[in-house]
Design an enzyme around this catalytic site. Structure first.
Site, PDB file in Angstrom:
ATOM      1  N   VAL A   1       0.829  -1.210   0.000  1.00  0.00           N
ATOM      2  CA  VAL A   1       0.000   0.000   0.000  1.00  0.00           C
ATOM      3  C   VAL A   1       0.869   1.269   0.000  1.00  0.00           C
ATOM      4  O   VAL A   1       0.604   2.218  -0.744  1.00  0.00           O
ATOM      5  CB  VAL A   1      -0.971   0.009   1.215  1.00  0.00           C
TER       6      VAL A   1
ATOM      7  N   ILE B   1     -13.776   0.868  -2.285  1.00  0.00           N
ATOM      8  CA  ILE B   1     -15.196   1.259  -2.194  1.00  0.00           C
ATOM      9  C   ILE B   1     -15.362   2.273  -1.056  1.00  0.00           C
ATOM     10  O   ILE B   1     -14.994   1.973   0.080  1.00  0.00           O
ATOM     11  CB  ILE B   1     -16.103   0.041  -1.896  1.00  0.00           C
TER      12      ILE B   1
ATOM     13  N   GLY C   1      -0.369  -9.620  -3.732  1.00  0.00           N
ATOM     14  CA  GLY C   1      -0.380  -8.595  -2.677  1.00  0.00           C
ATOM     15  C   GLY C   1      -1.743  -8.397  -2.032  1.00  0.00           C
ATOM     16  O   GLY C   1      -2.000  -7.369  -1.417  1.00  0.00           O
TER      17      GLY C   1
ATOM     18  N   LYS D   1     -12.857  -5.681  10.060  1.00  0.00           N
ATOM     19  CA  LYS D   1     -13.474  -4.622   9.244  1.00  0.00           C
ATOM     20  C   LYS D   1     -14.937  -4.417   9.653  1.00  0.00           C
ATOM     21  O   LYS D   1     -15.433  -3.297   9.730  1.00  0.00           O
ATOM     22  CB  LYS D   1     -13.394  -4.991   7.763  1.00  0.00           C
TER      23      LYS D   1
END
Ligand code: HSE
Length: 418
Positions: free
Chosen positions: A17, A130, A181, A199
């Site tokens: 990231v 999203i 990844g 999450k």
């Protein structure tokens, strides 16, 4: 027109990231955001960026008065929490993608935001590309939000797609997810459902104002889903997905869990393949809405980090509206689940725990039943996670207690028992 703030970034982490963000920022000069320093753990690793950018000393970032934004994308949850707390206390805004850290420390992070007045944004931590957090936060009033169901882990969705649609075995599919990844550095977090429930923990806060610890939410991953289960799914024209869901019940509380589930071929979630994520929201007047996008990977995750950085230019912060400005909701156990259970040995399945059983199948190798069981029983016991037992929710899984008696009667009538 107000001039937007210039942002000077201290970045922690240069993995999938972090490097993605570096490249994405290079391509968006209009954002007026610049990375001043990157703190990394292993200085000897070869990186495609000037050596002068890197340091191993976190204080160079946390105590630099020119740095007004800390972006933290490391995968050590404890270290991430220390970095985020220090940064907020030092008067810096923070953007993070550390879902485990956020899920485990949510109450402290809420306090820190209130005490310091700094902004802490983490859109990349759930469903990557999203914009689900900002939508839940800004758009839906919790009176209107009937239910959310979602695929929130890209790796498990990728593995299920590769195994059941392309014929790879589990190991091959996982290795591919790692190479691309998508997977966590400890892939058990993906496969066994920890990443998804982490999450779900803070998505429940933004959706309904619920504050819970991840370990108090019922969950499992895809570790027990096997080829026999996939064959049953195919026979029923369904697919198996790892689904996180929450539904407002008649008692005003919320049933929430993360479990594998059969998904009908025409369900929006059936459309979600590979590392994509999807979120289906049912609200009072809009009926169903479907959000879809890449849920893992370098650029899709970096795009969400970038959007948070951009939002800091106009001082955006989460208000946690459902928690502070509404009546926050709580979780309820008062619900029943229609479940499919496959197993090798009857003796490990407590048949009397089921309210009723709708189907029995006994193949030579593998057997299965479909039955209705109290949510509370699954929460209390662990037999369904042991002895090679696989639990997959039926497509129409949730039964409220007020519906139970009439559904039981109907089902027994159908079976010719009453
Ligand atoms: N391992 C995570 C996933 C990465 O597969 O969804 C994105 O959070």
């Amino acid at each position: 027109m107000t001039a937007h703030k210039e942002l000077t970034i201290g970045l922690f982490g240069f993995g999938v990231v972090g490097e993605g963000l570096y490249k994405v920022l290079e391509k968006t000069p209009s954002l007026k955001a610049q990375i001043k320093k990157v703190c990394i753990k292993h200085p000897d690793k070869k990186r495609q960026a000037p050596a002068s950018l890197f340091t191993t000393d976190k204080d160079e970032l946390l105590h630099d008065p020119c740095i007004n934004v800390i972006v933290e994308v490391i995968d050590d949850a404890d270290a991430a929490f220390r970095i985020v707390s220090t940064a907020l206390k030092n008067g810096k805004n923070v953007v993070s993608a550390s879902k485990k850290m956020i899920a485990e420390h949510l109450p402290e992070l809420l306090n820190l935001q209130q005490q310091t007045g700094q902004s802490f944004l983490y859109e990349a931590a759930a469903c990557a590309s999203i914009p689900v957090i900002r939508n839940l936060e800004e758009y839906y009033d919790n009176d209107l939000l009937h239910s959310i169901k979602a695929i929130v882990n890209g790796s498990t969705n990728f593995i299920l797609t590769k195994m059941f649609e392309e014929g790879l075995d589990f190991k091959q599919a996982l290795i591919l997810a790692q190479q691309l990844g998508f997977a966590e550095s400890n892939p058990k977090l993906d496969v066994e459902g920890y990443d998804a429930v982490n999450k779900w923990t803070f998505l429940l806060t933004h959706a309904y104002g619920i504050i819970e610890k991840p370990e108090d939410i019922l969950f499992t991953g895809i570790q027990s889903v096997n080829a026999g289960d996939a064959t049953v799914a195919k026979e029923k024209n369904q697919q198996i997905k790892l689904v996180a869901q929450a539904r407002k019940l008649h008692n005003g509380k919320v049933a929430a869990f993360v479990l594998p589930q059969f998904v009908n071929h025409d369900d929006h979630l059936a459309f979600v393949k590979n590392e994509y994520n999807g979120v289906v929201i049912e609200s009072g007047f809009a009926d169903k809405q479907f959000f879809y996008g890449k849920g893992a990977g370098s650029f899709p995750t970096a795009s969400a980090v970038l959007s948070d950085i951009s939002a800091l230019r106009y001082d955006y912060r989460y208000e946690y509206k459902k928690l502070y400005h509404h009546h926050p909701l709580v979780l309820s156990n008062d619900v029943y689940l229609r479940t499919y259970i496959s197993f090798d040995d009857w003796s490990f399945v407590p048949r009397n725990d089921f309210e009723w059983i709708e189907e029995w199948h006994a193949g030579e190798e593998r057997k299965y039943l479909v039955g209705v069981i109290a949510f509370e029983k699954l929460q209390k016991d662990s037999w369904w996670k042991e002895n090679n037992i696989s639990l997959v929710l039926a497509a129409d899984a949730i039964i409220e207690s007020i519906e139970l008696r009439s559904l039981k009667k109907k089902s027994l009538e159908l079976a010719g028992i009453v």
